[in-house]
Design a protein around this motif. Sequence first.
Motif, mmCIF file in Angstrom:
data_model
loop_
_atom_site.group_PDB
_atom_site.id
_atom_site.type_symbol
_atom_site.label_atom_id
_atom_site.label_comp_id
_atom_site.label_asym_id
_atom_site.label_seq_id
_atom_site.Cartn_x
_atom_site.Cartn_y
_atom_site.Cartn_z
ATOM 1 N N LEU A 109 7.678 7.487 2.933
ATOM 2 C CA LEU A 109 6.406 8.108 2.568
ATOM 3 C C LEU A 109 6.229 9.448 3.268
ATOM 4 C CD1 LEU A 109 3.605 8.080 1.226
ATOM 5 C CD2 LEU A 109 2.797 6.700 3.152
ATOM 6 N N LEU A 110 6.566 9.526 4.547
ATOM 7 C CA LEU A 110 6.445 10.788 5.281
ATOM 8 C C LEU A 110 7.349 11.861 4.685
ATOM 9 C CD1 LEU A 110 6.277 9.480 8.949
ATOM 10 C CD2 LEU A 110 4.476 10.705 7.730
ATOM 11 N N ALA A 111 8.557 11.460 4.272
ATOM 12 C CA ALA A 111 9.483 12.425 3.664
ATOM 13 C C ALA A 111 8.941 12.933 2.333
ATOM 14 C CB ALA A 111 10.848 11.766 3.465
ATOM 15 N N VAL A 112 8.342 12.051 1.560
ATOM 16 C CA VAL A 112 7.773 12.452 0.271
ATOM 17 C C VAL A 112 6.561 13.356 0.487
ATOM 18 C CG1 VAL A 112 6.644 11.609 -1.819
ATOM 19 C CG2 VAL A 112 8.650 10.421 -0.922
ATOM 20 N N LEU A 113 5.707 13.040 1.473
ATOM 21 C CA LEU A 113 4.546 13.882 1.761
ATOM 22 C C LEU A 113 4.970 15.285 2.175
ATOM 23 C CD1 LEU A 113 2.225 11.376 3.667
ATOM 24 C CD2 LEU A 113 1.767 12.446 1.452
ATOM 25 N N GLU A 114 6.078 15.390 2.873
ATOM 26 C CA GLU A 114 6.581 16.707 3.269
ATOM 27 C C GLU A 114 6.944 17.538 2.044
ATOM 28 O OE1 GLU A 114 9.966 18.661 6.233
ATOM 29 O OE2 GLU A 114 9.782 16.488 6.041
ATOM 30 N N GLN A 115 7.399 16.874 0.987
ATOM 31 C CA GLN A 115 7.761 17.589 -0.233
ATOM 32 C C GLN A 115 6.532 17.897 -1.098
ATOM 33 O OE1 GLN A 115 10.863 18.700 -0.932
ATOM 34 N NE2 GLN A 115 11.438 17.898 1.088
ATOM 35 N N THR A 120 0.832 -1.205 0.000
ATOM 36 C CA THR A 120 0.000 0.000 0.000
ATOM 37 C C THR A 120 0.866 1.254 0.000
ATOM 38 O OG1 THR A 120 -1.770 -1.174 1.172
ATOM 39 C CG2 THR A 120 -1.810 1.235 1.249
ATOM 40 N N ARG A 121 1.930 1.251 0.775
ATOM 41 C CA ARG A 121 2.821 2.421 0.816
ATOM 42 C C ARG A 121 3.569 2.595 -0.497
ATOM 43 N NH1 ARG A 121 4.324 1.084 7.086
ATOM 44 N NH2 ARG A 121 2.831 2.564 8.019
ATOM 45 N N GLN A 122 3.918 1.505 -1.143
ATOM 46 C CA GLN A 122 4.540 1.626 -2.463
ATOM 47 C C GLN A 122 3.565 2.241 -3.464
ATOM 48 O OE1 GLN A 122 5.768 -2.428 -3.189
ATOM 49 N NE2 GLN A 122 7.855 -2.063 -2.464
ATOM 50 N N ALA A 123 2.294 1.835 -3.399
ATOM 51 C CA ALA A 123 1.283 2.405 -4.289
ATOM 52 C C ALA A 123 1.085 3.897 -4.006
ATOM 53 C CB ALA A 123 -0.034 1.650 -4.133
ATOM 54 N N LEU A 124 1.120 4.287 -2.728
ATOM 55 C CA LEU A 124 0.998 5.704 -2.375
ATOM 56 C C LEU A 124 2.173 6.512 -2.913
ATOM 57 C CD1 LEU A 124 -0.338 5.749 1.293
ATOM 58 C CD2 LEU A 124 -1.402 6.820 -0.691
ATOM 59 N N LEU A 125 3.363 5.972 -2.811
ATOM 60 C CA LEU A 125 4.540 6.672 -3.344
ATOM 61 C C LEU A 125 4.396 6.887 -4.845
ATOM 62 C CD1 LEU A 125 7.377 4.866 -1.345
ATOM 63 C CD2 LEU A 125 6.686 7.262 -1.125
ATOM 64 N N GLN A 126 3.862 5.894 -5.526
ATOM 65 C CA GLN A 126 3.645 6.038 -6.965
ATOM 66 C C GLN A 126 2.590 7.107 -7.241
ATOM 67 O OE1 GLN A 126 2.770 2.352 -8.913
ATOM 68 N NE2 GLN A 126 2.742 3.244 -10.956
ATOM 69 N N ALA A 127 1.517 7.134 -6.437
ATOM 70 C CA ALA A 127 0.476 8.151 -6.612
ATOM 71 C C ALA A 127 1.016 9.553 -6.349
ATOM 72 C CB ALA A 127 -0.697 7.854 -5.684
ATOM 73 N N LEU A 128 2.049 9.653 -5.525
ATOM 74 C CA LEU A 128 2.682 10.937 -5.221
ATOM 75 C C LEU A 128 3.778 11.297 -6.222
ATOM 76 C CD1 LEU A 128 2.851 10.450 -1.372
ATOM 77 C CD2 LEU A 128 1.589 12.280 -2.523
ATOM 78 N N HIS A 129 3.854 10.529 -7.316
ATOM 79 C CA HIS A 129 4.803 10.769 -8.397
ATOM 80 C C HIS A 129 6.250 10.580 -7.939
ATOM 81 C CE1 HIS A 129 1.599 13.500 -10.512
ATOM 82 N NE2 HIS A 129 1.184 12.252 -10.312
ATOM 83 N N GLU A 130 6.456 9.709 -6.973
ATOM 84 C CA GLU A 130 7.810 9.393 -6.530
ATOM 85 C C GLU A 130 8.401 8.368 -7.498
ATOM 86 O OE1 GLU A 130 11.236 9.401 -4.011
ATOM 87 O OE2 GLU A 130 9.572 10.780 -4.406
ATOM 88 N N PRO A 131 9.593 8.632 -8.041
ATOM 89 C CA PRO A 131 10.168 7.691 -9.016
ATOM 90 C C PRO A 131 10.602 6.379 -8.370
ATOM 91 C CG PRO A 131 11.730 9.452 -8.522
ATOM 92 C CD PRO A 131 10.425 9.834 -7.865
ATOM 93 N N LEU A 132 10.388 5.296 -9.094
ATOM 94 C CA LEU A 132 10.829 3.949 -8.706
ATOM 95 C C LEU A 132 10.463 3.610 -7.256
ATOM 96 C CD1 LEU A 132 14.356 4.049 -10.376
ATOM 97 C CD2 LEU A 132 12.268 3.019 -11.285
ATOM 98 N N PRO A 133 9.182 3.633 -6.909
ATOM 99 C CA PRO A 133 8.808 3.362 -5.510
ATOM 100 C C PRO A 133 9.141 1.941 -5.058
ATOM 101 C CG PRO A 133 6.862 3.411 -6.920
ATOM 102 C CD PRO A 133 7.995 3.902 -7.754
ATOM 103 N N GLY A 134 9.241 1.010 -5.996
ATOM 104 C CA GLY A 134 9.581 -0.360 -5.619
ATOM 105 C C GLY A 134 11.059 -0.654 -5.606
ATOM 106 N N LYS A 135 11.885 0.373 -5.862
ATOM 107 C CA LYS A 135 13.339 0.175 -5.940
ATOM 108 C C LYS A 135 14.095 1.030 -4.928
ATOM 109 C CE LYS A 135 13.042 -2.521 -9.595
ATOM 110 N NZ LYS A 135 13.464 -3.941 -9.549
ATOM 111 N N ALA A 146 7.985 -2.576 5.792
ATOM 112 C CA ALA A 146 6.842 -1.658 5.703
ATOM 113 C C ALA A 146 7.121 -0.389 6.498
ATOM 114 C CB ALA A 146 5.588 -2.344 6.212
ATOM 115 N N ASP A 147 7.806 -0.522 7.651
ATOM 116 C CA ASP A 147 8.141 0.656 8.462
ATOM 117 C C ASP A 147 9.134 1.557 7.735
ATOM 118 O OD1 ASP A 147 6.465 -0.194 10.452
ATOM 119 O OD2 ASP A 147 8.048 -1.158 11.633
ATOM 120 N N ASP A 148 10.101 0.947 7.033
ATOM 121 C CA ASP A 148 11.057 1.747 6.256
ATOM 122 C C ASP A 148 10.339 2.565 5.194
ATOM 123 O OD1 ASP A 148 13.221 0.706 7.684
ATOM 124 O OD2 ASP A 148 13.475 -0.969 6.297
#
Length: 379
Positions: A153-159, A108-123, A146-148
Motif C-alpha cells: 500500500l505504501l508503494a502504491v501511495l508513493e505512485q 481494509t488494505r485490499q479495499a484501499l488498493l482497489q480504491a487506488l486503482h491498483e490491479p488485482l489487489p487480492g492476488k 496484513a503487514d505485507d
Amino acid sequence: MYTPQFPLELLQASPEARRAYFSSKVVAHPSIVHAHTLLMSALRHPIDGQIVMVIGAPGVGKTTVRKAMERDLTTDFLAQPDRHPAHLPVAGVELEAFQGGKFKWKQTRQALLQALHEPLPGKKVLYSARLQGEPPVFQRSTRLSADDLGEILLAVLEQRQPRALWFDEGQHLIKVAGARGLLDQLDVMKSLANRSHIPTVLFGTYEMNVLLGLSPQLDRRIFRIHLPRYKATEPADVAAFQQVLFGLQKHLPFPEEPRLVEDWEYFFAGALGCVGILKDWLYQAASAAFDRSETTLTRSMCEAWAKETDVLVDMLQQITSGETMFMQQHSATELRTLLGFAAPDKTRSSPTNAKSTMRNSKPGTRSPVRDEVVHHGGN
C-alpha cells in the motif's frame, strides 16, 4: 408565485429521474460550510502524520462534507496542467464492520488498493531470494499478511500521491479489545500518514472520542472537527434549519410547491435537528409520492415515513451522550495550573472595575479624594 429551483423538464420525467435529481441535491448550510472550510484548510496546511477526525451524530452531514472534500480536491487536481498521469486527487474507503466484531486490516488494505486503482489487489504475490547454496533460489508466496499488504500500500501511495486518504465510518476502528488495541489502531493510522506523507481523514460518530487521550504523541497529530446538529434552543440554529428545509422543498420536483416550512417544528423534531436525517426522510416520502403521480408533497404524506417517537428518543439520548463526551472537560485555568503558571490575582481591580465600584457607592456620599488647598491673602 411558484418559482421552482429544479429544471422544469423534470416534471415530465420518470419517477426514477426525479428521485435521482433530489437525491443528488445538496443545500449548503452553516454547519456544513464551517466543517468543510476547516477540513480543506487542514489539508492544505498539514503537519507530518496528521490525522483529521470529522465527528458528529449519525445523519448530521458527514458524508456531505466528505463528498465536498472529494469534489474540491478533484477540481484542484484537474486544474493542474502538469499533473502526473499516475496521480490521483483523493482516495478512500468506507470501513467495514466485520463479522465477529473485530476490525481487520488485511481486508481494509485490499479495499484501499482497489480504491487506488491498483490491479488485482487480492492476488498480490511476494518474491524473495534464498541465497544459501548455489544457485540462488527464488521463492514465491501468495499468502500475504496484513503487514505485507501495508508495505505494498505504501508503494502504491508513493505512485498515486493523493492529497488525502479518507476513511468513512471511522467508529469501526474501535472494534478491538482493550486500550492497547485502540492505541494499536491509531498507531497504524499514524504510521500510514507519517510514512506516506499523505493526511488521513476519519469520518465517524462520537464513538471515535475514545481514540483520544491514548497517547500524547498521537494526540498532537489529531485535529478534530465537530459537525454539530442544529438545536431548537438556539435561534440561529432554528433559522438555519428553516432555510435548509425551505431549500429542499424548492428542489422537490412537483407541479405544486410543497409547504413544508409551515410545519418546520414537526420536521425539526422528526429529524432531531440533523439535516442528513431530514434529507433521507423527504427522499423516501417524495419517492412514494412520485410513484403515485402526486402533484405536491404534504406533511401527511411524510408522516408515513417518519421514525417512531420511541426510536427518536433513543437516538437523541445516544446523540446527546456523545455530544457531552465531545465537549471540553477541562478549563483553561486548570491547564495553566498544571503548567505551573501563577493563578490570576482576582483581588486586583482594573481601572474599569475601580470606576464601576465608585459609581456604585451610596448616593450622597463623596468619593475619597484630596481637595485642592487654596491660599488666600492675609496673615
